[in-house]
Design a protein around this motif. Structure first.
Motif: not given
Length: 179
Positions: A75-88, A96-99
């Protein structure tokens, strides 16, 4: 029915996703990098479709089944990836406003599990399986202690009918100020 967009669409995007996945998993010990592939789908909600492999448990002798510790790590690995992808990719608010620097600074110290529920419906093998994670609701709180609260649902299944699912509330403390 709402149309859904699956990301990425081309080979260069696939390579960029592999680089992102490797970077997201960097804090994990090599034998604990269970997330192997990740594909994001954007529709009414943001959903990650993933594949996992757990050749051997990173903490216990072989139990013969997927268990709650592995559920949480995956779960943690999926969540970290999805947040990173959403920011990227600037996929959804507030990411959408994160670097990417904003994300990397917060990945470990500021992404917290506030509530965790898991249910094991049918025993699963951990060797190879798939998972999904959906951000079902995102709330931003401002003020003295700003937070981002993400309500999520997730599920795992193997090729033999095994299934587990859950609902997890994430809290991101110290989010960057909106730009």
């Amino acid at each position: 029915m709402t149309s859904q967009q699956t990301l990425p669409a081309d080979l260069s995007s696939l390579e960029a996703d592999k680089l992102l996945l490797d970077r997201v998993l960097e804090p994990y010990k090599t034998n604990c990098r269970y997330l192997k592939t990740a594909r994001v789908e954007q529709g009414d909600c943001l959903t990650l479709h993933a594949t996992f492999e757990i050749p051997e448990s990173c903490y216990i002798a072989a139990t013969g089944h997927f268990n709650s510790v592995e559920f949480n790590i995956c779960y943690n690995q999926m969540a970290y990836y999805l947040i990173a992808k959403a920011a990227q990719e600037s996929l959804i608010e507030p990411f959408d406003s994160w670097t990417m620097a904003d994300y990397w600074q917060r990945q470990l110290p500021n992404v917290l599990i506030a509530d965790f529920q898991s249910k094991f419906r049918r025993p699963m093998q951990g060797a190879a399986f798939s998972g999904t994670l959906t951000f079902s609701k995102i709330t931003q709180r401002s003020g003295d202690r700003p937070l981002v609260i993400i309500e999520t649902v997730c599920g795992y299944s193997d090729g033999a009918g095994g299934h587990a699912d859950g609902a997890v509330k994430l809290v991101i403390t110290n989010p960057p100020s909106p730009r």
